[in-house]
Design an enzyme around this catalytic site. Structure first.
Site, PDB file in Angstrom:
ATOM      1  N   GLU A   1       0.883  -1.160   0.000  1.00 16.25           N
ATOM      2  CA  GLU A   1       0.000   0.000   0.000  1.00 16.25           C
ATOM      3  C   GLU A   1       0.917   1.205   0.000  1.00 16.25           C
ATOM      4  O   GLU A   1       1.595   1.468   0.995  1.00 16.25           O
ATOM      5  CB  GLU A   1      -0.870  -0.074   1.263  1.00 16.25           C
ATOM      6  CG  GLU A   1      -2.219   0.541   1.071  1.00 16.25           C
ATOM      7  CD  GLU A   1      -2.324   1.784   1.870  1.00 16.25           C
ATOM      8  OE1 GLU A   1      -2.129   2.855   1.254  1.00 16.25           O
ATOM      9  OE2 GLU A   1      -2.574   1.698   3.070  1.00 16.25           O
TER      10      GLU A   1
ATOM     11  N   CYS B   1      -2.606   8.409   3.737  1.00 15.06           N
ATOM     12  CA  CYS B   1      -2.455   7.847   2.388  1.00 15.06           C
ATOM     13  C   CYS B   1      -3.700   8.127   1.562  1.00 15.06           C
ATOM     14  O   CYS B   1      -3.644   8.120   0.343  1.00 15.06           O
ATOM     15  CB  CYS B   1      -2.171   6.357   2.479  1.00 15.06           C
ATOM     16  SG  CYS B   1      -3.328   5.463   3.515  1.00 15.06           S
TER      17      CYS B   1
HETATM   18  P1  NDP Z   1       9.295   4.477   3.809  1.00 14.07           P
HETATM   19  O1  NDP Z   1       8.848   3.708   2.642  1.00 14.07           O
HETATM   20  O2  NDP Z   1      10.693   4.914   3.874  1.00 14.07           O
HETATM   21  O3  NDP Z   1       9.017   3.662   5.162  1.00 14.07           O
HETATM   22  C1  NDP Z   1       7.876   2.884   5.363  1.00 14.07           C
HETATM   23  C2  NDP Z   1       8.231   1.729   6.275  1.00 14.07           C
HETATM   24  O4  NDP Z   1       9.182   0.902   5.649  1.00 14.07           O
HETATM   25  C3  NDP Z   1       8.864   2.165   7.577  1.00 14.07           C
HETATM   26  O5  NDP Z   1       8.465   1.284   8.599  1.00 14.07           O
HETATM   27  C4  NDP Z   1      10.340   2.024   7.309  1.00 14.07           C
HETATM   28  O6  NDP Z   1      11.084   1.850   8.466  1.00 14.07           O
HETATM   29  C5  NDP Z   1      10.339   0.769   6.492  1.00 14.07           C
HETATM   30  N1  NDP Z   1      11.511   0.600   5.655  1.00 14.07           N
HETATM   31  C6  NDP Z   1      12.162   1.537   4.959  1.00 14.07           C
HETATM   32  N2  NDP Z   1      13.194   0.977   4.296  1.00 14.07           N
HETATM   33  C7  NDP Z   1      13.168  -0.339   4.603  1.00 14.07           C
HETATM   34  C8  NDP Z   1      13.993  -1.435   4.252  1.00 14.07           C
HETATM   35  N3  NDP Z   1      15.021  -1.317   3.427  1.00 14.07           N
HETATM   36  N4  NDP Z   1      13.703  -2.640   4.776  1.00 14.07           N
HETATM   37  C9  NDP Z   1      12.660  -2.798   5.609  1.00 14.07           C
HETATM   38  N5  NDP Z   1      11.861  -1.799   5.975  1.00 14.07           N
HETATM   39  C10 NDP Z   1      12.111  -0.572   5.477  1.00 14.07           C
HETATM   40  O7  NDP Z   1       8.321   5.659   3.933  1.00 14.07           O
HETATM   41  P2  NDP Z   1       8.381   6.863   4.969  1.00 14.07           P
HETATM   42  O8  NDP Z   1       7.713   6.394   6.187  1.00 14.07           O
HETATM   43  O9  NDP Z   1       9.704   7.469   5.105  1.00 14.07           O
HETATM   44  O10 NDP Z   1       7.497   7.860   4.160  1.00 14.07           O
HETATM   45  C11 NDP Z   1       7.959   8.333   2.930  1.00 14.07           C
HETATM   46  C12 NDP Z   1       6.822   8.685   2.023  1.00 14.07           C
HETATM   47  O11 NDP Z   1       5.980   7.540   1.824  1.00 14.07           O
HETATM   48  C13 NDP Z   1       5.889   9.708   2.572  1.00 14.07           C
HETATM   49  O12 NDP Z   1       6.395  10.987   2.452  1.00 14.07           O
HETATM   50  C14 NDP Z   1       4.691   9.451   1.728  1.00 14.07           C
HETATM   51  O13 NDP Z   1       4.841  10.013   0.479  1.00 14.07           O
HETATM   52  C15 NDP Z   1       4.667   7.949   1.599  1.00 14.07           C
HETATM   53  N6  NDP Z   1       3.806   7.313   2.596  1.00 14.07           N
HETATM   54  C16 NDP Z   1       2.722   6.637   2.184  1.00 14.07           C
HETATM   55  C17 NDP Z   1       1.871   6.088   3.103  1.00 14.07           C
HETATM   56  C18 NDP Z   1       0.703   5.283   2.725  1.00 14.07           C
HETATM   57  O14 NDP Z   1      -0.093   4.964   3.607  1.00 14.07           O
HETATM   58  N7  NDP Z   1       0.529   4.877   1.521  1.00 14.07           N
HETATM   59  C19 NDP Z   1       2.051   6.252   4.517  1.00 14.07           C
HETATM   60  C20 NDP Z   1       3.240   6.941   4.854  1.00 14.07           C
HETATM   61  C21 NDP Z   1       4.075   7.424   3.924  1.00 14.07           C
HETATM   62  P3  NDP Z   1      11.975   3.049   9.054  1.00 14.07           P
HETATM   63  O15 NDP Z   1      11.022   4.087   9.479  1.00 14.07           O
HETATM   64  O16 NDP Z   1      12.683   2.405  10.173  1.00 14.07           O
HETATM   65  O17 NDP Z   1      12.850   3.484   7.932  1.00 14.07           O
END
Ligand code: NDP
Length: 681
Positions: free
Chosen positions: A255, A294
């Protein structure tokens, strides 16, 4: 300063402090992550063995009850979660979405599980299809727990709901979870997990928590496991393409970010109530969770003639939003989750401004309300206008994950659909129209690239749950850019964590596997009337073949007079002769009533109530002179752990009923639903 701990293999792990997590409100450190290395091999093995075993020692019904117990416990402790959640930038209203919304999802799954899932750990997904001429060989489908672990990776914006909306269906399915919240707000998730553990309703090993990185976790996943992810499209792509995920065909549900729209249809003009409703919906979606949802509305599609009116109204509405420390009275919008996100949103606004102009926000005099907020991650709502989308519009590509939306004009409603499609797949769009013909024409076109569509008019607005709220009973997730995944949607979500398998065999074998009577299976017939057996005593396939009854014209006349149903087919000899049956026939409901008269045991007994019928079909007509008899067979038993209003434990028993005529033709077929008392203690 507390060091957050991971819950791995039954132990809370984490002594050495690592990353400091600052409050989004005032920059003060709320907690620190831990620096201890986690043994992910052990975690997945522990989940599959200890967690899996403990979960499957319960059945669907018992797990539904455990979910409810957890939800009740969490609810008792919600003030602790509210207090901590404030540091993520959440206002009181935002807590309602994340924290209460999370509990609501647990309650909803508890209740759907009890209503819709069987006792035991096998779901029978019928219908049974005969595969031979004489019903010795048939096929059906079952759904069973997958046996692996589910890894759930969540975004920072919903530290409680995000975890619980994934956990609830997984737990119900009997699959242990390993949850990994986003680091910036994981202190709220950590508290929620601690509370769930304290509730006493969480079987050992059924939930593990990762604070920080997932390390080499993905290398230890196997074919029976599942991964779900919410976050950015870039991370989704990276994780989905992990070699182990690809090589072992491990299901991966994503998602990701989505550029959701609100469309004002051309039939709505400023004098209509719907015009104001549209403005209210867009304003609310821009500011709830400071736009970090989102599902938030990023693109506001309006007829060219209404652009100025909409911009003026939205500007006025947004100017009334007080931004600042949510604990200060009157503050309506809190902060973004972190300074990094603030920088990200600001950079994306600059990108958007390459093809748009600013309507409101960003004029330099913004100051958040509250002490110490200078170090917080605050931003005021920004409304942009892309006057000439035909020359390119960044809003179709760039997601500023904050209180930011872009107004985009269109010429015809078909143009609006085409502009909406430029988002390449979205979670949700709101269509505001007063005209059902517009909805009927446009919704099927929009549906092809959406997970959900919200139709807003004055009638729906009286009870609407809003554009941005995913509901447990409705699907959440969209195609294309939205990640292509699917969550929630009622019991469908539980099915994502079960393996569907086709089963072929004799009806007797299918009944043994599905724990449901399958027509053609060996019957159990005894001297005891099945209605005289208590819930525990009844066996699937236990059956009664009744005596016969010849239907007479007097029956038809009496039933017609009693019910008032004098339909020509039962009372007009001439019309009935000209009908497809060529003669008068009995009322179908008479056949039902007569069948009940044949199979019920009239004396007092454990059958307490008949609360409905399912799958009723009248297959052949019954005419005066025909002789009918019924077969009643115990089809399905569900123990929901309920008691009657006067305190007697009871269960649900579904009976298969077949009514045949003198030629052994099936004339009526249905299931009756009853409540049956358990044995007195
Ligand atoms: P990320 O994709 O960076 O992170 C989402 C989750 O994935 C977090 O728990 C993060 O952990 C984890 N993650 C990141 N890299 C890895 C990896 N290599 N291996 C395993 N887990 C990983 O998104 P952000 O939270 O930084 O948000 C960035 C952008 O995503 C937002 O600005 C927005 O545009 C979008 N977003 C979309 C959402 C939705 O519901 N569709 C919700 C939130 C954000 P950690 O925090 O420890 O890096």
């Amino acid at each position: 300063m507390s060091v957050l701990k991971s819950l791995i293999a039954g132990q809370w792990v984490g002594e050495k402090a690592a990353k400091a997590l600052p409050s989004a409100i005032n920059g003060e450190i709320v907690a620190r992550t831990h620096d201890d290395t986690l043994d992910f091999k052990k975690a997945v093995e522990y989940g599959r063995t200890v967690g899996g075993k403990n979960l499957l020692a319960l059945d669907f019904q018992e797990r539904a009850l455990a979910l409810k117990a957890m939800a009740l416990y969490l609810q008792e402790h919600k003030q602790e979660l509210y207090a901590l959640s404030m540091h993520t930038g959440s206002s009181k209203g935002d807590n309602g979405i994340d924290i209460d919304g999370g509990f609501g999802t647990l309650f909803a799954y508890a209740s759907m599980g009890r209503r819709e899932l069987p006792s035991g750990n096998v779901v029978h997904e019928g219908p049974v299809t005969p595969l031979g001429k004489n019903n010795h060989f048939a096929g059906t489908h079952i759904l069973v727990p997958r046996g692996g672990v589910a890894v759930h990776i969540d975004a920072y914006n919903f530290p409680v709901w995000g975890m619980l909306e994934k956990f609830a269906p997984t737990f119900l399915a009997g699959m242990p979870c390993i949850v990994k919240p986003a680091t910036s707000t994981c202190y709220v998730t950590e508290l929620a997990v601690r509370l769930m553990q304290e509730s006493g309703a969480l079987p050992e090993g059924s939930l593990q928590l990762i604070i920080g990185s997932t390390g080499d976790l993905f290398d230890h996943l196997e074919e029976q496991d599942v991964v779900t992810f919410t976050g950015s499209a870039a991370t989704a792509r990276k994780l989905k393409n992990h070699p182990n995920i690809i090589n072992r065909s491990i299901p991966f549900n994503a998602e990701a970010d989505s550029l959701n729209s609100a469309i004002l249809a051309p039939d709505v003009t400023p004098e209509h109530e719907e015009f104001e409703l549209f403005v209210r919906e867009v304003g609310r979606e821009m500011t709830a969770k400071a736009g970090q949802k989102c599902t938030a509305i990023r693109r506001v599609l309006v007829p060219k003639s209404q652009v100025n009116a909409i911009c003026d109204k939205l500007k006025e509405r947004l100017s009334k939003i007080t931004v600042g420390d949510p604990s200060v009275e009157g503050v309506r919008m809190g902060a973004l989750a972190s300074i990094e996100q603030l920088e990200d949103v600001k950079a994306n606004i600059q990108e958007l401004l390459k093809t748009s102009e600013l309507v409101t926000g960003g004029n330099g005099d913004f100051k958040p309300t509250g002490e110490g907020t200078g170090k917080g991650a605050f931003i005021e709502p920004h409304l942009l206008l892309c006057r000439n989308p035909e020359n390119g519009c960044g809003a179709h590509d760039i997601e500023a994950f904050g209180p930011v939306a872009t107004v985009i004009p269109y010429d015809t409603i078909e143009d609006a659909v085409a502009l909406c499609a430029q988002g390449r797949g979205s979670l949700v769009t709101t269509l505001t129209t007063r005209d059902p013909a517009i909805a009927g024409k446009i919704v099927p076109l929009l549906a092809a690239f959406h997970g959900r569509l919200h139709l807003l008019d004055a009638e729906a607005a009286q009870e609407s749950t809003g554009h941005g709220s995913p509901l447990p009973m409705l699907k959440h997730g969209g195609p294309g850019r939205a990640g292509g995944g699917e969550e929630l949607g009622g019991i469908r979500a539980v099915h994502h964590y079960l393996q569907r398998t086709a089963i072929q065999g004799s009806p007797t074998m299918l009944a043994a596997v599905t724990r449901e009577y399958v027509r053609g299976a060996d019957l159990i017939e005894t001297e005891v009337h099945p209605f005289r057996r208590h819930f525990e005593e009844l066996q699937i396939n236990e059956s009664l073949l009744t005596h016969r009854r010849t239907v007479t014209e007097a029956d038809i006349v009496n039933f017609g007079c009693l019910s008032g149903d004098h339909f020509y087919m039962h009372f007009d000899e001439i019309a009935a002769r000209d009908s497809q049956f060529g003669k008068r026939i009995a009322h179908g409901y008479f056949v039902l009533s007569a069948a009940a008269g044949l199979f019920v045991y009239p004396g007092e007994g454990p059958v307490l109530a008949n609360y409905g019928l399912d799958t009723l079909r009248f297959i052949e007509p019954v005419a005066p002179g025909d002789t009918i008899r019924a077969r009643l067979t115990c089809k399905r038993k569900i123990d929901q752990g309920r008691t009657s209003p006067d305190g007697h434990p009871q269960g649900v028993v579904v009976w298969d009923v077949q009514v045949h005529n003198q030629n052994d033709e099936l004339v009526a077929s249905y299931d009756i639903l009853t409540l049956v008392a358990k044995k007195p203690e």
